[in-house]
Design a protein around this motif. Structure first.
Motif, PDB file in Angstrom:
ATOM      1  N   ALA A   1       0.950  -1.094   0.086  1.00 64.91           N
ATOM      2  CA  ALA A   1      -0.082   0.143  -0.150  1.00 64.91           C
ATOM      3  C   ALA A   1       0.898   1.157  -0.083  1.00 64.91           C
ATOM      4  CB  ALA A   1      -1.035   0.189   1.371  1.00 64.91           C
ATOM      5  N   GLY A   2       0.583   2.394  -0.616  1.00 64.70           N
ATOM      6  CA  GLY A   2       1.404   3.646  -0.621  1.00 64.70           C
ATOM      7  C   GLY A   2       0.362   4.647  -1.040  1.00 64.70           C
ATOM      8  N   SER A   3       1.087   5.848  -1.203  1.00 57.79           N
ATOM      9  CA  SER A   3       0.615   7.002  -1.593  1.00 57.79           C
ATOM     10  C   SER A   3       1.671   7.906  -2.120  1.00 57.79           C
ATOM     11  CB  SER A   3      -0.273   7.743  -0.509  1.00 57.79           C
ATOM     12  OG  SER A   3       0.513   8.048   0.560  1.00 57.79           O
ATOM     13  N   VAL A   4       1.297   8.881  -3.031  1.00 49.25           N
ATOM     14  CA  VAL A   4       2.306  10.124  -3.612  1.00 49.25           C
ATOM     15  C   VAL A   4       1.586  11.300  -3.287  1.00 49.25           C
ATOM     16  CG1 VAL A   4       1.451   9.809  -5.878  1.00 49.25           C
ATOM     17  CG2 VAL A   4       3.715  10.854  -5.425  1.00 49.25           C
ATOM     18  N   HIS A   5       2.146  12.318  -2.823  1.00 44.62           N
ATOM     19  CA  HIS A   5       1.590  13.497  -2.273  1.00 44.62           C
ATOM     20  C   HIS A   5       2.411  14.617  -2.927  1.00 44.62           C
ATOM     21  CE1 HIS A   5      -0.200  11.856   1.456  1.00 44.62           C
ATOM     22  NE2 HIS A   5       0.726  10.889   1.264  1.00 44.62           N
ATOM     23  N   PHE A   6       1.541  15.505  -3.526  1.00 46.72           N
ATOM     24  CA  PHE A   6       1.951  16.781  -4.124  1.00 46.72           C
ATOM     25  C   PHE A   6       1.632  18.169  -3.658  1.00 46.72           C
ATOM     26  CE2 PHE A   6       0.594  13.243  -7.214  1.00 46.72           C
ATOM     27  CZ  PHE A   6       1.953  12.917  -7.905  1.00 46.72           C
ATOM     28  N   THR A   7       2.739  18.730  -3.156  1.00 42.44           N
ATOM     29  CA  THR A   7       2.685  19.930  -2.250  1.00 42.44           C
ATOM     30  C   THR A   7       3.445  21.008  -2.848  1.00 42.44           C
ATOM     31  OG1 THR A   7       2.548  18.483  -0.383  1.00 42.44           O
ATOM     32  CG2 THR A   7       2.908  20.737  -0.013  1.00 42.44           C
ATOM     33  N   PRO A   8       2.789  22.264  -3.254  1.00 39.55           N
ATOM     34  CA  PRO A   8       3.642  23.288  -3.741  1.00 39.55           C
ATOM     35  C   PRO A   8       4.656  23.596  -2.693  1.00 39.55           C
ATOM     36  CG  PRO A   8       1.090  23.533  -3.690  1.00 39.55           C
ATOM     37  CD  PRO A   8       1.506  22.598  -2.901  1.00 39.55           C
ATOM     38  N   ALA A   9       5.838  23.875  -3.557  1.00 38.94           N
ATOM     39  CA  ALA A   9       7.213  24.433  -2.775  1.00 38.94           C
ATOM     40  C   ALA A   9       7.755  25.558  -3.816  1.00 38.94           C
ATOM     41  CB  ALA A   9       7.771  23.111  -2.564  1.00 38.94           C
ATOM     42  N   GLY A  10       7.655  26.642  -3.337  1.00 36.65           N
ATOM     43  CA  GLY A  10       8.333  27.712  -4.039  1.00 36.65           C
ATOM     44  C   GLY A  10       7.715  27.831  -5.368  1.00 36.65           C
ATOM     45  N   GLN A  11       8.661  27.576  -6.341  1.00 36.83           N
ATOM     46  CA  GLN A  11       8.426  27.541  -7.773  1.00 36.83           C
ATOM     47  C   GLN A  11       8.133  26.260  -8.492  1.00 36.83           C
ATOM     48  OE1 GLN A  11       8.026  30.499  -9.560  1.00 36.83           O
ATOM     49  NE2 GLN A  11       8.497  31.419  -7.619  1.00 36.83           N
TER      50      GLN A  11
END
Length: 255
Positions: free
Chosen positions: A186-196
């Motif tokens: 089981a797993g996940s991928v997270h996308f988080t804004p970071a600067g540019q």
């Protein structure tokens, strides 16, 4: 009682950690035999590496036992109609890894691309083998399910079917294996804004056929899971920023 794993609320211990025998996948080796095969295979390889004269005999034999442990298939069992996996517990379609069990991997990297672009690229699961070196293929079955084929130890192949069970557009994709899979994961991928750019964070938990021994065997073959994920993310960064993967090895690099 519930707890949070990979940003998703789940029961404290997921059920169905067993791998039921599957006639469709040809699994005919039970859990206990797979564990014993993995232990014996690793021992033979370790001994063979120290004994030059016996190396040619012990390494292939050890590799075949590890392949038997990983894949759960045995030609001898098949020839004699023997199936030690038959009768093992069967339950619901979900066969994932409980909290605190299995092997946990977490890696992250910042990529100079917006979250929505990275999300869409990853959500097209057939893109994953472009940067995940251990994957041979991912075939989409329908909107939520897909079939994965990965490279295992000693040249073996590991297969499983996964479902996407939680998804937040441009933020999160979470998956888990289904019953009959050779490796519960089981797993996940997270996308988080970071600067540019965007921080891409991958969390993975899996239960190899031989338990913690599987990770030790993987290290023996130079395929330590955490390092694999780190290198996969570096390749993703190159694909998204430069359009291709450089041929330089990343084995000694760091995020």
């Amino acid at each position: 009682m519930t707890s949070t794993f990979n940003g998703i609320e789940k029961t404290e211990r997921w059920q169905n950690l067993h791998r039921p025998e599957s006639r469709e996948t040809g699994v005919n080796v039970g859990r206990n035999e797979r564990i014993l095969s993995g232990v014996a295979g690793a021992a033979l390889i370790a001994y063979g590496l120290r004994r030059g004269r016996l190396r040619a005999l012990l390494l292939p034999l050890g590799g075949s036992l590890i392949s038997r442990a990983v894949g759960g298939r045995c030609a001898i069992n098949r020839a004699f109609g023997r199936n030690t996996a038959e009768g093992e517990d069967r339950a619901s379609p979900v066969a994932s890894v409980g909290r605190g069990e299995g092997i946990r991997v977490e890696q992250s990297i910042t990529i100079n691309r917006p979250p929505e672009e990275l999300f869409q690229f990853w959500r097209n699961l057939e893109n994953l083998p472009r940067f995940m070196d251990h994957l041979e293929s991912v075939t989409v079955i329908d909107e939520g399910r897909s079939r994965w084929v990965a490279k295992g130890p000693a040249g073996s192949r590991v297969e499983w079917t996964a479902e996407i069970h939680n998804e937040i557009e441009d933020e999160l994709i979470a998956w888990r294996s289904l019953s009959g899979s050779e490796v519960d994961n089981a797993g996940s991928v997270h996308f988080t804004p970071a600067g540019q750019g965007t921080q891409v964070r991958v969390l993975l938990r899996y239960d190899p056929p031989a338990g913690a021994l599987g990770a030790a065997v993987a290290k023996l073959f130079g395929e330590e899971p955490s390092q694999q994920v780190a290198e996969d993310l570096r390749r993703l960064k190159q694909v998204m920023e430069a359009g291709e993967v450089a041929t330089t090895s990343f084995a000694d690099g760091r995020l």
